[in-house]
Design a protein around this motif. Sequence first.
Motif, PDB file in Angstrom:
ATOM      1  N   ALA A  48       0.860  -1.179   0.000  1.00 17.08           N
ATOM      2  CA  ALA A  48       0.000   0.000   0.000  1.00 17.08           C
ATOM      3  C   ALA A  48       0.898   1.230   0.000  1.00 17.08           C
ATOM      4  N   VAL A  49       0.339   2.360  -0.481  1.00 16.62           N
ATOM      5  CA  VAL A  49       1.139   3.576  -0.608  1.00 16.62           C
ATOM      6  C   VAL A  49       0.405   4.773  -0.020  1.00 16.62           C
ATOM      7  N   LEU A  50       1.064   5.427   0.931  1.00 12.08           N
ATOM      8  CA  LEU A  50       0.631   6.733   1.415  1.00 12.08           C
ATOM      9  C   LEU A  50       1.261   7.732   0.456  1.00 12.08           C
ATOM     10  N   ALA A  51       0.449   8.218  -0.481  1.00 20.81           N
ATOM     11  CA  ALA A  51       0.943   9.116  -1.530  1.00 20.81           C
ATOM     12  C   ALA A  51       0.419  10.522  -1.268  1.00 20.81           C
ATOM     13  N   ILE A  52       1.334  11.492  -1.197  1.00 21.31           N
ATOM     14  CA  ILE A  52       0.972  12.880  -0.939  1.00 21.31           C
ATOM     15  C   ILE A  52       1.284  13.698  -2.193  1.00 21.31           C
TER      16      ILE A  52
END
Length: 182
Positions: A48-52
Amino acid sequence: MNDKYKETTIGTEPIFQGRVISLQVDTVALPNGETAKREIVKHPGAVAVLAIHEGRMIVVEQYRKPLERSLVEIPAGKLEPGEDPLEAAKRELEEETGFRCDTLKPIFSFYTSPGFADEILHVYFAEQLVPGEVRLDEDEFLDIEFLTLEAAQQYIAEGRIRDAKTVAAVYAWQAYQLTGRI
């Protein structure tokens, strides 16, 4: 690590082999000499990716059949056999959101439900995103949203964000905003 309560597998009965998971029933020897049955879900693992992007977290809303409802989640997907988690995270980010990122940083990995499953989920952090093209799987339908931290916290309060990976990612993002470290 303390293995004084280790359970030794005596036998395994395969029950189901699917595209994503398999189910088996293991007979185990307990530390007290007795035996027991353990129902185990085998899973290849996920990312999973916490993308900002421009100060907002990229999330996707999709229907989750086991829950009979939609959830808002960070981009995620399962590992293919032998696939490097970092490469899988890059692939999933681009497929689901259209954004690319050359440098992803690992945040944490955790077992999703260790009482009955072996799935491990690796969560990464991405900034400095480059827009591209969404490439969903043929059976994947989702909407993309960009949330401020406050909106993400509100989604948690409302129950729109309810999965462990996304809740943990929101709190990791909050810590990042406070400390500058992920």
